[in-house]
Enzyme design. Structure first.
Site, PDB file in Angstrom:
ATOM      1  N   GLU A 100     -11.461   6.044   9.561  1.00  0.00           N
ATOM      2  CA  GLU A 100     -10.745   6.369   8.318  1.00  0.00           C
ATOM      3  C   GLU A 100     -11.807   6.600   7.246  1.00  0.00           C
ATOM      4  O   GLU A 100     -12.699   5.770   7.072  1.00  0.00           O
ATOM      5  CB  GLU A 100      -9.831   5.226   7.918  1.00  0.00           C
ATOM      6  CG  GLU A 100      -9.003   5.498   6.664  1.00  0.00           C
ATOM      7  CD  GLU A 100      -8.130   4.308   6.282  1.00  0.00           C
ATOM      8  OE1 GLU A 100      -7.017   4.520   5.776  1.00  0.00           O
ATOM      9  OE2 GLU A 100      -8.572   3.149   6.493  1.00  0.00           O
ATOM     10  N   GLU A 111      -4.027   6.952  -3.726  1.00  0.00           N
ATOM     11  CA  GLU A 111      -3.666   5.713  -3.040  1.00  0.00           C
ATOM     12  C   GLU A 111      -3.529   4.588  -4.047  1.00  0.00           C
ATOM     13  O   GLU A 111      -4.316   4.480  -4.992  1.00  0.00           O
ATOM     14  CB  GLU A 111      -4.716   5.340  -1.991  1.00  0.00           C
ATOM     15  CG  GLU A 111      -4.396   4.035  -1.268  1.00  0.00           C
ATOM     16  CD  GLU A 111      -5.333   3.745  -0.105  1.00  0.00           C
ATOM     17  OE1 GLU A 111      -5.185   2.665   0.510  1.00  0.00           O
ATOM     18  OE2 GLU A 111      -6.199   4.589   0.198  1.00  0.00           O
ATOM     19  N   TYR A 119     -13.157   8.131   3.193  1.00  0.00           N
ATOM     20  CA  TYR A 119     -12.837   8.372   1.789  1.00  0.00           C
ATOM     21  C   TYR A 119     -14.037   9.018   1.086  1.00  0.00           C
ATOM     22  O   TYR A 119     -15.170   8.599   1.284  1.00  0.00           O
ATOM     23  CB  TYR A 119     -12.562   7.064   1.056  1.00  0.00           C
ATOM     24  CG  TYR A 119     -11.324   6.304   1.431  1.00  0.00           C
ATOM     25  CD1 TYR A 119     -10.172   6.378   0.646  1.00  0.00           C
ATOM     26  CD2 TYR A 119     -11.310   5.459   2.544  1.00  0.00           C
ATOM     27  CE1 TYR A 119      -9.039   5.650   0.961  1.00  0.00           C
ATOM     28  CE2 TYR A 119     -10.184   4.729   2.868  1.00  0.00           C
ATOM     29  CZ  TYR A 119      -9.052   4.818   2.079  1.00  0.00           C
ATOM     30  OH  TYR A 119      -7.929   4.097   2.398  1.00  0.00           O
ATOM     31  N   TYR A 131      -9.400  12.196   1.580  1.00  0.00           N
ATOM     32  CA  TYR A 131      -9.054  11.179   2.565  1.00  0.00           C
ATOM     33  C   TYR A 131      -8.878  11.845   3.916  1.00  0.00           C
ATOM     34  O   TYR A 131      -8.441  12.994   4.005  1.00  0.00           O
ATOM     35  CB  TYR A 131      -7.749  10.503   2.150  1.00  0.00           C
ATOM     36  CG  TYR A 131      -7.187   9.486   3.122  1.00  0.00           C
ATOM     37  CD1 TYR A 131      -7.625   8.168   3.101  1.00  0.00           C
ATOM     38  CD2 TYR A 131      -6.211   9.851   4.042  1.00  0.00           C
ATOM     39  CE1 TYR A 131      -7.094   7.230   3.975  1.00  0.00           C
ATOM     40  CE2 TYR A 131      -5.682   8.921   4.926  1.00  0.00           C
ATOM     41  CZ  TYR A 131      -6.127   7.609   4.886  1.00  0.00           C
ATOM     42  OH  TYR A 131      -5.611   6.685   5.765  1.00  0.00           O
ATOM     43  N   ASN A 169       0.825  -1.208   0.000  1.00  0.00           N
ATOM     44  CA  ASN A 169       0.000   0.000   0.000  1.00  0.00           C
ATOM     45  C   ASN A 169       0.863   1.265   0.000  1.00  0.00           C
ATOM     46  O   ASN A 169       1.899   1.308   0.652  1.00  0.00           O
ATOM     47  CB  ASN A 169      -0.881  -0.027   1.257  1.00  0.00           C
ATOM     48  CG  ASN A 169      -2.143   0.774   1.121  1.00  0.00           C
ATOM     49  OD1 ASN A 169      -2.808   1.038   2.113  1.00  0.00           O
ATOM     50  ND2 ASN A 169      -2.527   1.178  -0.074  1.00  0.00           N
TER      51      ASN A 169
END
Length: 248
Positions: free
Chosen positions: A134, A229, A136, A125, A83
């Site tokens: 988290e 990402e 998005y 993000y 990642n």
């Protein structure tokens, strides 16, 4: 003795002049860092450049290169089996909710060239704390399937129409995974546009409000950023506009 004192005085003045010149040079170098000099990052790093907070985070085994430009712009390349996240925006310090901070929106434009394998996003993000979330807002992606996909075990929560587009809203859970607080279990919130785009306005606060209306609580804001990402993929991107707007 008089000659020695004169030489000592001259030497002192010469050293003082050199020190003053060096101090002026250091000051100019510091200013140069904020006025047009690109900064190249190839390892995990958090910092501030030209008024924007930036971060490169990647797992071992993934190549990532980020070049910072002015006013939140950046370019990046990635390639690997793990990642990598490249982002610039604002880190708020986790002391206020989004409603206390104000109305948050972001104007952006980018060239986004991901591979058709693996996972890639062009998105807003961020994170909140208490609870640890988290989140998005995804405007474009590289895989043939829209995120978050079956791999995330996501639950569809609703739909929002905003910024001339329709977004599907999802919740997924990450178990014992990396986070801003170390290895933790936490939820991910998603707004995913039904059709891709690579420029426009993202009304961030409208997504945050909608999530809360759907029973998806948010905590104090840690970060909001424009992010590229890549996971188990390769590609490149160039962000040519990234204007984060906060109105009280």
């Amino acid at each position: 003795m008089k000659l020695m004192k004169g030489n000592t005085l001259c030497l002192f003045l010469l050293v003082l002049l050199i020190f003053s010149a060096c101090g002026s040079s250091d000051k100019n170098r510091q200013n140069d860092n904020n006025t047009g000099r690109d900064i190249v990052i190839t390892r995990n790093k958090i910092g501030t450049y030209d008024g924007y907070d930036y971060e490169l985070w990647k797992n071992e085994g993934t190549f990532g290169r980020m070049v910072l430009g002015n006013s939140g712009t950046f370019s990046c390349r990635w390639n690997g089996t793990e990642n990598a996240l490249f982002r610039t925006g604002k880190k708020f310090g986790s002391t206020q909710t989004h409603s206390q901070i104000g109305n948050i929106s972001l104007n952006y434009s980018a060239s986004f060239l991901p591979s058709n394998t693996g996972v890639s996003y062009l998105c807003v993000y961020g994170w909140t704390v208490n609870p640890l979330i988290e989140f998005y807002v995804v405007d474009s992606w590289g895989h043939s399937n829209r995120p978050p996909g079956s791999w995330a075990g996501a639950t569809h929560k609703g739909v929002i129409t905003i910024d001339e587009g329709v977004y599907d809203i999802y919740v997924s859970t990450r178990t014992n995974m990396p986070s801003i607080q170390g290895t933790r279990t936490f939820q991910q919130y998603w707004s995913v546009r039904q059709s891709k785009r690579t420029s426009g306005t993202i009304s961030v606060s409208e997504h945050l409000k909608k999530w809360e209306e759907l029973g998806m609580p948010l905590g104090n804001m840690y970060e909001v950023a424009l992010c590229v990402e890549g996971y188990n993929s390769n590609g490149s991107a160039e962000v040519t506009e990234n204007t984060l707007i906060i109105k009280n």
